[in-house]
Design an enzyme around this catalytic site. Structure first.
Site, mmCIF file in Angstrom:
data_model
loop_
_atom_site.group_PDB
_atom_site.id
_atom_site.type_symbol
_atom_site.label_atom_id
_atom_site.label_comp_id
_atom_site.label_asym_id
_atom_site.label_seq_id
_atom_site.Cartn_x
_atom_site.Cartn_y
_atom_site.Cartn_z
ATOM 1 N N ASP A 9 0.861 -1.185 0.000
ATOM 2 C CA ASP A 9 0.000 0.000 0.000
ATOM 3 C C ASP A 9 0.897 1.235 0.000
ATOM 4 O O ASP A 9 1.432 1.595 1.048
ATOM 5 C CB ASP A 9 -0.904 -0.058 1.234
ATOM 6 C CG ASP A 9 -1.749 1.182 1.404
ATOM 7 O OD1 ASP A 9 -1.888 1.955 0.448
ATOM 8 O OD2 ASP A 9 -2.278 1.373 2.517
ATOM 9 N N GLU A 38 -0.969 10.483 0.882
ATOM 10 C CA GLU A 38 -2.370 10.034 0.887
ATOM 11 C C GLU A 38 -2.814 9.655 2.295
ATOM 12 O O GLU A 38 -3.915 10.003 2.734
ATOM 13 C CB GLU A 38 -2.522 8.829 -0.060
ATOM 14 C CG GLU A 38 -3.956 8.319 -0.205
ATOM 15 C CD GLU A 38 -4.248 7.078 0.632
ATOM 16 O OE1 GLU A 38 -5.394 6.653 0.639
ATOM 17 O OE2 GLU A 38 -3.331 6.552 1.282
ATOM 18 N N ASP A 61 -5.815 1.887 -5.476
ATOM 19 C CA ASP A 61 -5.281 1.741 -4.116
ATOM 20 C C ASP A 61 -5.353 0.275 -3.700
ATOM 21 O O ASP A 61 -5.729 -0.599 -4.487
ATOM 22 C CB ASP A 61 -6.091 2.629 -3.158
ATOM 23 C CG ASP A 61 -5.265 3.137 -1.986
ATOM 24 O OD1 ASP A 61 -4.452 2.362 -1.444
ATOM 25 O OD2 ASP A 61 -5.440 4.303 -1.598
HETATM 26 ZN ZN LIG Z 1 -3.267 2.852 3.123
#
Ligand SMILES: [Zn+2]
Length: 179
Positions: A9, A38, A61
């Site tokens: 991630d 983010e 994502d």
């Molecule tokens: Zn994340």
């Protein structure tokens, strides 16, 4: 095949972007943006969306897979290997509530091209899509995520087939949006 490494991630989101741009053949101006910060306030997505002023946006994502003993089905029904996740609602509605047209474009493209997908309604987390869709007068935005175990920990696990599904679906959906 399952793959395990650090910072999945959102390194695999960046990897997916590169693959998507390699495969795209559309008569449209398409931007691939690797956003900063983010996790701490969707900051890079806010400034880049303002600069680009897109007609449509798709955030790529990861999201938490629920197929481990510590997570209940109610918290996440996503499973590794069951396909790319198409997000309907983030953070119980405080994040993105997907635009109807984008939802249909993504689901129709998945069905038409026989791409494996799963639907996700997220209770807690959100993505860059949460800020991009509120850019200027609003941007129809979709979110495609790769289900990943143990996100926000030192290592994660995902299935390469789900990553391929995300790339394929993004390519097809952008193709449909550009028509
Ligand atoms: Zn994340």
């Amino acid at each position: 095949m399952r793959i395990c490494f650090k910072a999945i991630d959102d390194r695999i989101g960046c990897f997916a972007l590169i693959k998507i741009m390699e495969k795209l053949k559309v008569n449209a101006e398409v931007y691939a943006v690797a956003t900063t910060q983010e996790e701490v306030g969707l900051k890079g997505a806010r400034t880049s969306a303002f600069k680009i002023d897109p007609a449509y946006a798709i955030a790529i994502d990861t999201n938490a897979a629920g197929d481990t003993p510590q997570i209940t089905e109610r918290e996440s029904s996503l499973k590794l290997g069951a396909g790319v996740s198409i997000t309907i609602i983030e953070a119980s509605g405080r994040g993105l509530i997907v635009n109807e047209k984008m939802k249909n474009v993504l689901i129709d493209a998945a069905k038409k091209n026989k791409i494996k997908y799963q639907i996700d309604v997220i209770e807690g987390g959100m993505t860059d899509g949460a800020i991009i869709h509120m850019n200027r007068e609003g941007v129809p935005t979709g979110v495609l995520s790769i289900p990943t175990r143990y996100i926000h920990s030192p290592t994660g696990v995902f299935n390469i087939e789900d990553l391929n599904s995300a790339v394929e679906l993004a390519v097809k959906a952008v193709g449909d949006l550009a028509k």
